[in-house]
Scaffold this motif. Structure first.
Motif, PDB file in Angstrom:
ATOM      1  N   ILE A 123       0.870  -1.177   0.000  1.00 49.50           N
ATOM      2  CA  ILE A 123       0.000   0.000   0.000  1.00 49.50           C
ATOM      3  C   ILE A 123       0.900   1.217   0.000  1.00 49.50           C
ATOM      4  N   ASP A 124       0.676   2.115  -0.952  1.00 45.16           N
ATOM      5  CA  ASP A 124       1.529   3.295  -1.076  1.00 45.16           C
ATOM      6  C   ASP A 124       1.396   4.223   0.123  1.00 45.16           C
ATOM      7  N   THR A 149      -9.861   4.509   8.151  1.00 43.87           N
ATOM      8  CA  THR A 149      -8.530   4.275   7.595  1.00 43.87           C
ATOM      9  C   THR A 149      -8.679   4.278   6.081  1.00 43.87           C
ATOM     10  N   VAL A 150      -7.796   4.988   5.409  1.00 39.26           N
ATOM     11  CA  VAL A 150      -7.854   5.110   3.953  1.00 39.26           C
ATOM     12  C   VAL A 150      -6.568   4.519   3.371  1.00 39.26           C
ATOM     13  N   PHE A 151      -6.732   3.491   2.551  1.00 38.30           N
ATOM     14  CA  PHE A 151      -5.605   2.869   1.861  1.00 38.30           C
ATOM     15  C   PHE A 151      -5.543   3.486   0.469  1.00 38.30           C
ATOM     16  N   VAL A 152      -4.402   4.070   0.140  1.00 32.35           N
ATOM     17  CA  VAL A 152      -4.290   4.867  -1.081  1.00 32.35           C
ATOM     18  C   VAL A 152      -3.277   4.240  -2.037  1.00 32.35           C
ATOM     19  N   GLU A 153      -3.719   4.018  -3.247  1.00 28.46           N
ATOM     20  CA  GLU A 153      -2.844   3.590  -4.337  1.00 28.46           C
ATOM     21  C   GLU A 153      -2.535   4.820  -5.182  1.00 28.46           C
ATOM     22  N   GLU A 180      -5.811  13.506  -9.896  1.00 26.57           N
ATOM     23  CA  GLU A 180      -7.218  13.116  -9.824  1.00 26.57           C
ATOM     24  C   GLU A 180      -7.351  12.177  -8.631  1.00 26.57           C
ATOM     25  N   TRP A 181      -8.217  12.535  -7.683  1.00 26.64           N
ATOM     26  CA  TRP A 181      -8.417  11.756  -6.461  1.00 26.64           C
ATOM     27  C   TRP A 181      -9.738  11.005  -6.577  1.00 26.64           C
ATOM     28  N   LEU A 182      -9.651   9.699  -6.560  1.00 24.89           N
ATOM     29  CA  LEU A 182     -10.848   8.853  -6.611  1.00 24.89           C
ATOM     30  C   LEU A 182     -11.106   8.290  -5.226  1.00 24.89           C
ATOM     31  N   ARG A 183     -12.090   8.846  -4.544  1.00 27.16           N
ATOM     32  CA  ARG A 183     -12.473   8.328  -3.227  1.00 27.16           C
ATOM     33  C   ARG A 183     -13.334   7.086  -3.428  1.00 27.16           C
ATOM     34  N   ASN A 184     -13.150   6.104  -2.551  1.00 24.02           N
ATOM     35  CA  ASN A 184     -13.900   4.845  -2.667  1.00 24.02           C
ATOM     36  C   ASN A 184     -13.765   4.273  -4.076  1.00 24.02           C
ATOM     37  N   ALA A 185     -12.555   4.179  -4.556  1.00 23.42           N
ATOM     38  CA  ALA A 185     -12.303   3.751  -5.936  1.00 23.42           C
ATOM     39  C   ALA A 185     -12.759   2.313  -6.193  1.00 23.42           C
ATOM     40  N   CYS A 188     -12.884   1.337   6.779  1.00 20.14           N
ATOM     41  CA  CYS A 188     -11.827   1.684   5.832  1.00 20.14           C
ATOM     42  C   CYS A 188     -12.387   1.810   4.424  1.00 20.14           C
ATOM     43  N   ARG A 189     -11.553   2.409   3.575  1.00 20.43           N
ATOM     44  CA  ARG A 189     -11.903   2.528   2.161  1.00 20.43           C
ATOM     45  C   ARG A 189     -10.615   2.520   1.350  1.00 20.43           C
ATOM     46  N   PHE A 190     -10.791   2.332   0.061  1.00 16.61           N
ATOM     47  CA  PHE A 190      -9.666   2.321  -0.878  1.00 16.61           C
ATOM     48  C   PHE A 190      -9.815   3.498  -1.828  1.00 16.61           C
TER      49      PHE A 190
END
Length: 117
Positions: free
Chosen positions: A38-39, A48-52, A108-113, A92-94
């Motif tokens: 996870i980046d 908790t937000v896991f961000v790619e 470009e930010w994609l919430r809940n991608a 959490c969300r991705f």
């Protein structure tokens, strides 16, 4: 560090700065387990937000969003499950941060991608 790694690190820093400017709190960078990474791990309120983070310099093959395949998503979910086991369960969300260049205007930010199921 080669050029590609340096660009990846710059993209992750740009994404971290962008997200922090929008109220997220950075908790961890480059969380790795066997089979996934996870980046950025952030906190957004109680979640908790896991961000790619994906950087593409060309839109060939669909650009940055198209590179987040079902296989990549499964690896992110695997790593997120390990992170949650170590740090405690939480909503959490991705999210994905897509960049078509190393400038803030290209974010470009994609919430809940995508979902974990």
């Amino acid at each position: 560090m080669n050029t590609r790694q340096a660009q990846g690190a710059a993209a992750e820093q740009l994404a971290a700065d962008y997200l922090q400017g929008r109220g997220l709190r950075l908790i961890e960078r480059n969380f790795r387990v066997r089979g996934g990474e996870i980046d950025l791990v952030c906190r957004d309120g109680a979640s908790t937000v896991f961000v790619e983070v994906r950087l593409r310099s060309h839109k060939d093959f669909g650009g940055a969003a198209a590179s987040i395949t079902a296989t990549k998503q499964a690896r992110l979910v695997l790593a997120a499950r390990h992170w949650l086991q170590r740090h405690g369960e939480a909503p959490c969300r991705f999210d994905c941060v897509l960049l078509d260049g190393l400038e803030p205007k290209n974010i470009e930010w994609l919430r809940n991608a995508f979902a974990a199921d």
